[in-house]
Design a protein around this motif. Structure first.
Motif, short mmCIF file in Angstrom:
data_model
loop_
_atom_site.label_atom_id
_atom_site.label_comp_id
_atom_site.label_asym_id
_atom_site.label_seq_id
_atom_site.Cartn_x
_atom_site.Cartn_y
_atom_site.Cartn_z
N GLN A 1 67.05 63.66 60.15
CA GLN A 1 66.65 62.28 60.18
C GLN A 1 64.98 62.72 60.47
OE1 GLN A 1 68.24 59.56 63.01
NE2 GLN A 1 67.64 57.83 61.78
N VAL A 2 64.93 62.75 61.61
CA VAL A 2 63.18 62.82 60.95
C VAL A 2 62.60 64.29 60.70
CG1 VAL A 2 61.52 63.52 63.04
CG2 VAL A 2 63.52 62.57 63.83
N GLN A 3 61.40 64.10 59.70
CA GLN A 3 60.77 64.64 58.93
C GLN A 3 59.64 64.61 58.58
OE1 GLN A 3 61.14 63.70 54.97
NE2 GLN A 3 61.29 66.47 54.07
N THR A 27 60.57 58.51 62.52
CA THR A 27 60.64 58.65 64.28
C THR A 27 59.59 57.61 64.04
OG1 THR A 27 60.54 59.55 65.97
CG2 THR A 27 59.07 60.57 63.65
N ILE A 28 59.66 56.80 65.53
CA ILE A 28 57.83 56.28 65.24
C ILE A 28 56.48 57.09 66.44
CG2 ILE A 28 56.46 54.54 66.01
CD1 ILE A 28 58.60 53.76 63.30
N ILE A 29 55.87 57.84 65.61
CA ILE A 29 55.44 58.86 66.81
C ILE A 29 54.49 58.26 67.50
CG2 ILE A 29 54.85 60.44 64.37
CD1 ILE A 29 52.18 59.25 64.06
N VAL A 103 62.20 68.13 70.36
CA VAL A 103 61.12 68.71 69.40
C VAL A 103 62.20 68.37 68.07
CG1 VAL A 103 60.90 71.00 68.87
CG2 VAL A 103 61.30 71.14 70.69
N PHE A 104 61.52 68.04 67.08
CA PHE A 104 61.70 68.17 66.47
C PHE A 104 61.35 68.77 65.08
CE2 PHE A 104 59.59 63.17 66.56
CZ PHE A 104 59.89 62.42 67.11
N PRO A 105 62.54 69.12 63.97
CA PRO A 105 62.32 69.70 63.07
C PRO A 105 61.18 70.02 62.11
CG PRO A 105 64.70 68.13 63.00
CD PRO A 105 63.48 67.69 63.37
#
Length: 116
Positions: A1-3, A27-29, A103-105
């Motif tokens: 989902q997060v890119q 995501t909302i950074i 940790v995002f992808p």
């Protein structure tokens, strides 16, 4: 989902400048401390810079006074302004969180090559 999608790299001569962008989706950074990392082939990924949700920043010693990290929360984007580039800055540059909580992808990164 997060890119996370990094862009802005390229070939530059020593002393030149580049501006990297990291566009986030899913995501909302503004909820996260964000950072830039880089990896030279055959070496481990290393931390370059971070910016927290108060826009306080910190940098690795090897980029201090040369690189500036910033963020535009309205555009969900993180930037890295790189000045006075050196051949040893040649690497693939990535963005992510500060790796402390989530940790995002990892994205594909963007190649920076500094060469005479």
């Amino acid at each position: 989902q997060v890119q996370l999608v990094e862009s802005g790299g390229g070939l530059v001569q020593p002393g030149g400048s580049l501006r990297l962008s990291c566009a986030a989706s899913g995501t909302i950074i503004s909820f996260h401390t964000m950072g830039w990392y880089r990896q030279i082939p055959g070496q481990r990924r290393e931390w370059v810079a971070i910016i927290d949700n108060n826009e306080d920043t910190n940098y690795a010693d090897f980029v201090k006074e040369r690189f500036t990290i910033s963020r535009d929360n309205a555009k969900n984007t993180v930037f890295l302004q790189m000045n006075s580039l050196k051949p040893e800055d040649t690497a693939v540059y990535y963005c992510n969180t500060d790796l402390a909580e989530v940790v995002f992808p990892w994205g594909q990164g963007t190649q920076v090559t500094v060469s005479p």
